[in-house]
Design an enzyme around this catalytic site. Structure first.
Site, PDB file in Angstrom:
ATOM      1  N   ASP A 141      14.189  16.032  48.288  1.00  0.00           N
ATOM      2  CA  ASP A 141      14.116  17.137  47.323  1.00  0.00           C
ATOM      3  C   ASP A 141      15.540  17.548  46.968  1.00  0.00           C
ATOM      4  OD1 ASP A 141      13.355  19.197  45.723  1.00  0.00           O
ATOM      5  OD2 ASP A 141      12.338  20.358  47.279  1.00  0.00           O
ATOM      6  N   ALA A 142      16.038  17.008  45.853  1.00  0.00           N
ATOM      7  CA  ALA A 142      17.424  17.246  45.438  1.00  0.00           C
ATOM      8  C   ALA A 142      17.522  17.887  44.063  1.00  0.00           C
ATOM      9  CB  ALA A 142      18.196  15.929  45.449  1.00  0.00           C
ATOM     10  N   LYS A 143      16.478  17.712  43.245  1.00  0.00           N
ATOM     11  CA  LYS A 143      16.422  18.289  41.892  1.00  0.00           C
ATOM     12  C   LYS A 143      17.678  17.966  41.084  1.00  0.00           C
ATOM     13  CE  LYS A 143      13.261  21.991  43.242  1.00  0.00           C
ATOM     14  NZ  LYS A 143      13.239  21.758  44.697  1.00  0.00           N
ATOM     15  N   ARG A 144      18.099  16.716  41.154  1.00  0.00           N
ATOM     16  CA  ARG A 144      19.286  16.287  40.422  1.00  0.00           C
ATOM     17  C   ARG A 144      18.992  16.240  38.926  1.00  0.00           C
ATOM     18  NH1 ARG A 144      22.565  17.523  44.471  1.00  0.00           N
ATOM     19  NH2 ARG A 144      22.827  15.904  46.060  1.00  0.00           N
ATOM     20  N   THR A 191      13.371  14.204  43.732  1.00  0.00           N
ATOM     21  CA  THR A 191      12.995  15.148  42.676  1.00  0.00           C
ATOM     22  C   THR A 191      14.146  15.276  41.689  1.00  0.00           C
ATOM     23  OG1 THR A 191      13.763  17.052  43.982  1.00  0.00           O
ATOM     24  CG2 THR A 191      11.431  16.462  44.153  1.00  0.00           C
TER      25      THR A 191
END
Length: 274
Positions: free
Chosen positions: A93-96, A120
């Site tokens: 879960d990094a939401k890059r 993510t």
């Protein structure tokens, strides 16, 4: 094996739609570990050991490691998860969300350095911010679509007057992910459990994609409504619970308490499927 195949296999083997989120906060650790950032690996590894047969996926949140200079502990944890639960996919879960060579470096971080099975991403810089991740065969990417936070309305729930049919922004993201962006069947969507009506709408627009659904547990999402809105055969939902499992007990029994909460949540989700 593709990431979607991995999810389907884990769903069947563990009889689960539950994703165990790993958001380690040392100030909330049980007494014998409390406040010690050097114990992040030890805490998370024990949670993994307690839930490896109950989860469809694990989801470490990279910020909780990086904030404590614990990236090395995250690398060890990824290795531990692959060793003790090789059948359970890992979602970083990094939401890059960046473009060009920077996105290529983020993809390398997720898949080469950490060995994640999926990551993510924020899709709001467009397809060229997603494409570098899709070059990794068999890996997955979950695009933020309709998130669980109240501020999601600020952008995601706005109507696009310039697009045919004037869809809401989150609807447009769902259509892109189901259609032209999903070149190799690698995409999924993030949809918050706090909005079951929107889960149902996203499922209608993206009938074959896996959905990562945070917000069950501490954030107050309704597990039963979530499953009824989003689950369908062959298109898994990955329902995340983090704090309710990690901090089910502040005592020496935290590992056993985490397992009990994970088992309770898994069974609740399964019962809702019918």
């Amino acid at each position: 094996m593709t990431f979607l195949d991995m999810l389907r296999a884990a769903e069947q083997q563990n009889g689960s739609m539950l994703c165990v989120g790993l958001d380690p906060e040392p100030t909330r650790f049980p007494a014998q570990l409390k406040g010690d950032a050097n114990k992040i690996y030890d805490f998370c590894a024990r949670i993994v050991d307690a839930t490896a047969d109950l989860a469809i996926a694990f989801k470490p949140q990279i910020a909780y490691f990086a904030a404590h200079r614990a990236e090395g502990q995250l690398e060890r944890l990824m290795e531990h998860m692959r060793r003790v639960a090789p059948h359970v996919p890992i979602i970083l879960d990094a939401k890059r969300g960046d473009i060009g060579s920077t996105a290529e470096q983020y993809a390398k971080e997720a898949f080469d350095r950490y060995g994640a099975d999926a990551v993510t991403l924020s899709p709001f810089m467009g397809f060229d911010s997603v494409m570098p991740y899709l070059k990794y065969e068999g890996k997955g990417a979950f695009l933020l679509c309709r998130t669980s936070n109240p501020g999601g309305d600020d952008l995601q729930n706005q109507r696009l007057a310039s697009v045919d049919g004037q869809p809401l922004l989150y609807e447009h993201v769902a259509r892109l992910a189901q259609g032209p962006w999903n070149l190799n069947g690698q995409l999924g969507l993030v949809v918050g459990a706090t909005y079951p009506a929107e889960i149902e709408r996203v499922r209608a627009l993206a009938p074959t994609l896996p959905l990562l659904i945070p917000g069950v547990g501490a954030q107050g999402g309704d597990a039963v409504a979530t499953v009824r809105a989003g689950w369908k055969p062959g298109a898994p939902i990955v329902v995340n619970s983090s704090r309710a499992i990690l901090y089910a007990s502040s005592g020496d029994d935290f590992q056993e308490a985490a397992r009990r909460e994970a088992l309770r949540t898994r069974d609740l989700l399964q019962a809702a499927r019918g």
